[in-house]
Design an enzyme around this catalytic site. Structure first.
Site, PDB file in Angstrom:
ATOM      1  N   MET A  29       0.800  -1.388   0.061  1.00  0.00           N
ATOM      2  CA  MET A  29       0.124  -0.895  -0.029  1.00  0.00           C
ATOM      3  C   MET A  29       0.481   1.382  -0.322  1.00  0.00           C
ATOM      4  O   MET A  29       0.156   2.564   0.155  1.00  0.00           O
ATOM      5  CB  MET A  29      -0.660   0.219   1.641  1.00  0.00           C
ATOM      6  CG  MET A  29      -1.900  -1.131   1.363  1.00  0.00           C
ATOM      7  SD  MET A  29      -3.133  -0.824   1.652  1.00  0.00           S
ATOM      8  CE  MET A  29      -2.995  -0.633   3.996  1.00  0.00           C
ATOM      9  N   HIS A  33       9.520   0.925   3.782  1.00  0.00           N
ATOM     10  CA  HIS A  33       9.946   1.355   4.420  1.00  0.00           C
ATOM     11  C   HIS A  33      10.587  -0.025   4.401  1.00  0.00           C
ATOM     12  O   HIS A  33      10.360  -0.647   3.232  1.00  0.00           O
ATOM     13  CB  HIS A  33       9.591   0.907   5.509  1.00  0.00           C
ATOM     14  CG  HIS A  33       8.495   0.102   6.065  1.00  0.00           C
ATOM     15  ND1 HIS A  33       8.456  -1.401   6.030  1.00  0.00           N
ATOM     16  CD2 HIS A  33       7.127  -0.234   7.000  1.00  0.00           C
ATOM     17  CE1 HIS A  33       7.356  -2.002   6.024  1.00  0.00           C
ATOM     18  NE2 HIS A  33       6.365  -1.554   6.245  1.00  0.00           N
ATOM     19  N   GLY A  35      10.976  -2.748   5.730  1.00  0.00           N
ATOM     20  CA  GLY A  35      10.152  -4.193   5.674  1.00  0.00           C
ATOM     21  C   GLY A  35       9.299  -4.316   4.322  1.00  0.00           C
ATOM     22  O   GLY A  35      10.143  -5.884   3.558  1.00  0.00           O
ATOM     23  N   HIS A  36       9.336  -3.565   3.517  1.00  0.00           N
ATOM     24  CA  HIS A  36       8.876  -3.854   1.917  1.00  0.00           C
ATOM     25  C   HIS A  36       9.543  -4.224   1.044  1.00  0.00           C
ATOM     26  O   HIS A  36       9.819  -4.880   0.364  1.00  0.00           O
ATOM     27  CB  HIS A  36       7.337  -3.065   1.630  1.00  0.00           C
ATOM     28  CG  HIS A  36       7.120  -2.128   2.296  1.00  0.00           C
ATOM     29  ND1 HIS A  36       6.522  -0.787   3.021  1.00  0.00           N
ATOM     30  CD2 HIS A  36       5.118  -2.735   2.402  1.00  0.00           C
ATOM     31  CE1 HIS A  36       5.287  -0.876   3.388  1.00  0.00           C
ATOM     32  NE2 HIS A  36       4.458  -1.739   2.867  1.00  0.00           N
ATOM     33  N   GLY A 146       5.065 -10.161   4.407  1.00  0.00           N
ATOM     34  CA  GLY A 146       4.926 -10.694   5.753  1.00  0.00           C
ATOM     35  C   GLY A 146       4.491 -11.280   6.439  1.00  0.00           C
ATOM     36  O   GLY A 146       3.242 -11.105   6.361  1.00  0.00           O
ATOM     37  N   GLU A 147       5.417 -11.135   7.087  1.00  0.00           N
ATOM     38  CA  GLU A 147       4.911 -12.403   8.456  1.00  0.00           C
ATOM     39  C   GLU A 147       4.485 -11.507   9.891  1.00  0.00           C
ATOM     40  O   GLU A 147       4.069 -11.682  10.282  1.00  0.00           O
ATOM     41  CB  GLU A 147       6.022 -12.959   9.063  1.00  0.00           C
ATOM     42  CG  GLU A 147       6.711 -14.428   8.314  1.00  0.00           C
ATOM     43  CD  GLU A 147       7.319 -14.844   9.225  1.00  0.00           C
ATOM     44  OE1 GLU A 147       8.056 -14.826   9.763  1.00  0.00           O
ATOM     45  OE2 GLU A 147       7.709 -16.260   8.472  1.00  0.00           O
ATOM     46  N   ASP A 149       2.406  -9.371   9.297  1.00  0.00           N
ATOM     47  CA  ASP A 149       0.787  -9.214   8.849  1.00  0.00           C
ATOM     48  C   ASP A 149       0.557 -10.973   8.843  1.00  0.00           C
ATOM     49  O   ASP A 149       0.007 -11.197   7.750  1.00  0.00           O
ATOM     50  CB  ASP A 149       0.445  -8.727   7.795  1.00  0.00           C
ATOM     51  CG  ASP A 149       0.470  -7.434   8.030  1.00  0.00           C
ATOM     52  OD1 ASP A 149      -0.134  -6.426   8.341  1.00  0.00           O
ATOM     53  OD2 ASP A 149       1.296  -6.849   7.184  1.00  0.00           O
ATOM     54  N   MET A 183       8.575  -2.663  12.136  1.00  0.00           N
ATOM     55  CA  MET A 183       8.725  -1.095  11.291  1.00  0.00           C
ATOM     56  C   MET A 183       7.204  -1.368  10.385  1.00  0.00           C
ATOM     57  O   MET A 183       6.385  -2.756   9.930  1.00  0.00           O
ATOM     58  CB  MET A 183       9.385  -1.150   9.844  1.00  0.00           C
ATOM     59  CG  MET A 183      10.409  -1.370  10.137  1.00  0.00           C
ATOM     60  SD  MET A 183      11.778  -1.180   9.132  1.00  0.00           S
ATOM     61  CE  MET A 183      13.241  -0.769   9.865  1.00  0.00           C
ATOM     62  N   SER A 184       6.412  -0.316  10.258  1.00  0.00           N
ATOM     63  CA  SER A 184       5.046  -0.179   9.715  1.00  0.00           C
ATOM     64  C   SER A 184       4.690   0.950   8.899  1.00  0.00           C
ATOM     65  O   SER A 184       4.956   2.185  10.143  1.00  0.00           O
ATOM     66  CB  SER A 184       4.122  -0.665  10.667  1.00  0.00           C
ATOM     67  OG  SER A 184       3.010   0.001  10.787  1.00  0.00           O
TER      68      SER A 184
HETATM   69  P1  AMP Z   1       1.262  -2.883   4.082  1.00  0.00           P
HETATM   70  O1  AMP Z   1       1.751  -1.841   2.695  1.00  0.00           O
HETATM   71  O2  AMP Z   1       1.294  -2.731   5.097  1.00  0.00           O
HETATM   72  O3  AMP Z   1      -0.101  -3.354   2.513  1.00  0.00           O
HETATM   73  O4  AMP Z   1       2.628  -4.099   3.666  1.00  0.00           O
HETATM   74  C1  AMP Z   1       2.802  -4.761   2.203  1.00  0.00           C
HETATM   75  C2  AMP Z   1       3.207  -5.993   2.744  1.00  0.00           C
HETATM   76  O5  AMP Z   1       4.775  -5.922   3.515  1.00  0.00           O
HETATM   77  C3  AMP Z   1       2.901  -7.090   3.241  1.00  0.00           C
HETATM   78  O6  AMP Z   1       2.909  -8.365   2.543  1.00  0.00           O
HETATM   79  C4  AMP Z   1       3.338  -6.504   4.337  1.00  0.00           C
HETATM   80  O7  AMP Z   1       3.442  -7.504   5.737  1.00  0.00           O
HETATM   81  C5  AMP Z   1       4.441  -6.297   4.517  1.00  0.00           C
HETATM   82  N1  AMP Z   1       5.073  -5.685   5.466  1.00  0.00           N
HETATM   83  C6  AMP Z   1       4.853  -4.397   6.350  1.00  0.00           C
HETATM   84  N2  AMP Z   1       6.102  -4.610   7.225  1.00  0.00           N
HETATM   85  C7  AMP Z   1       6.824  -5.466   7.034  1.00  0.00           C
HETATM   86  C8  AMP Z   1       7.804  -6.174   7.792  1.00  0.00           C
HETATM   87  N3  AMP Z   1       8.268  -4.779   9.584  1.00  0.00           N
HETATM   88  N4  AMP Z   1       8.448  -6.844   8.073  1.00  0.00           N
HETATM   89  C9  AMP Z   1       8.632  -7.432   6.671  1.00  0.00           C
HETATM   90  N5  AMP Z   1       7.270  -7.295   6.024  1.00  0.00           N
HETATM   91  C10 AMP Z   1       6.247  -6.630   6.050  1.00  0.00           C
END
Ligand code: AMP
Length: 275
Positions: A29, A33, A35-36, A146-147, A149, A183-184
């Site tokens: 989305m 960061h 993590g992505h 990512g784990e 979520d 990270m979020s």
């Molecule tokens: P999002 O943008 O929050 O929808 O996340 C996109 C992808 O990045 C999803 O598969 C999440 O699980 C993964 N993700 C988000 N934060 C982290 C993190 N801290 N470590 C690993 N993967 C992450």
């Protein structure tokens, strides 16, 4: 320069030219960061070409959630994608993904029921629908999630299996800040002392992970103690089977996961660890 596509037709004409090259997809989305970026770098190990999507998916937000204020930075995100080896980015508008008359949704049943599914009604219906659409459009060999979520990862594994999408779903470990905070993109909402108080989630999970304790109630109490000490309001604290997400009364002899959701001020954060 990474390529940026806005329509399914552009994606299709590009992927059709890949001629059997392996494609990895990383749906996000945005507000990217490390993590992505770890997902994108891992994608490069599984495929010849890595694609990312940036789409703040309206159907996975509840009526009182943060859709309108969710952080957005397309230019910055595209630069980060490029640095992580992404060849092209799909960043459609909401009207492109959900045009007038859209009426087909994907519902995953059991694994989506509890935890986030219970606290955020409709959330996984939105997630499952958009991820199914992206997998159907890109037809990647592998897609990475990512784990962080954890329940979402299980929901996506279920839909890929049940709908026979022929894609390998790869999960990667949660990437954390130096002090342990997962990270979020939502960490950007934390103000003043909230950043410090948010550590209660990872601290509580770490306490449970290292406690040498099998009783689920005692493990939950360790997590709750950290939340209470930091004035973080619990949304849920659960000890569950790592595959089915069914609650466990003890963790002995099976793979288990501790999951937590809590409010730091008005910001809702989630985290989890393997036990
Ligand atoms: P999002 O943008 O929050 O929808 O996340 C996109 C992808 O990045 C999803 O598969 C999440 O699980 C993964 N993700 C988000 N934060 C982290 C993190 N801290 N470590 C690993 N993967 C992450």
């Amino acid at each position: 320069m990474s390529l940026i596509f806005k329509t399914p037709a552009e994606v299709r004409s590009f992927t059709q030219e890949l001629h059997g090259k392996r494609l990895a997809l990383v749906p996000t989305m945005g507000a990217l960061h490390d993590g992505h970026l770890a997902l994108m770098r891992e994608g490069a190990k599984h495929a010849d070409v890595v694609a990312a999507t940036i789409f703040v998916n309206p159907t996975q937000f509840g009526p009182n959630e943060d859709l309108s204020k969710y952080p957005r930075d397309l230019d910055g995100d595209v630069a980060k994608c490029k640095s992580a080896g992404v060849l092209f980015v799909y960043a459609p508008d909401a009207d492109t993904v959900y045009p007038k008359g859209f009426e087909t949704y994907v519902n995953v049943e059991n694994v989506a029921k509890r935890l986030e599914g219970e606290k955020r009604p409709g959330h996984f219906r939105g997630v499952a629908t958009v991820v199914t659409k992206l997998l159907a459009l890109f037809r990647p060999h592998v897609a990475l999630f990512g784990e962080k979520d954890y329940q979402q990862l299980q929901v996506i594994k279920a839909l890929a299996r049940d709908l026979e999408l022929g894609v390998e779903i790869v999960g990667i470990p949660t990437v954390r800040e130096a002090d342990g905070l997962a990270m979020s993109s939502r960490n950007a909402y934390l103000k003043g002392d909230e950043r410090q108080r948010a550590l209660a989630l990872s601290k509580g999970l770490h306490a449970a992970q290292t406690a040498n304790e099998v009783d689920a109630e005692k493990l939950k109490a360790l997590i709750r103690a950290e939340l209470q000490a930091a004035d973080v309001r619990e949304d849920y604290v659960e000890i569950v089977d790592a595959d089915t997400l069914e609650p466990l009364s003890e963790v002995a002899g099976r793979s288990a996961r501790a999951l937590v959701a809590g409010f730091v001020g008005t910001t809702r954060l989630i985290d989890n660890v393997a036990l």
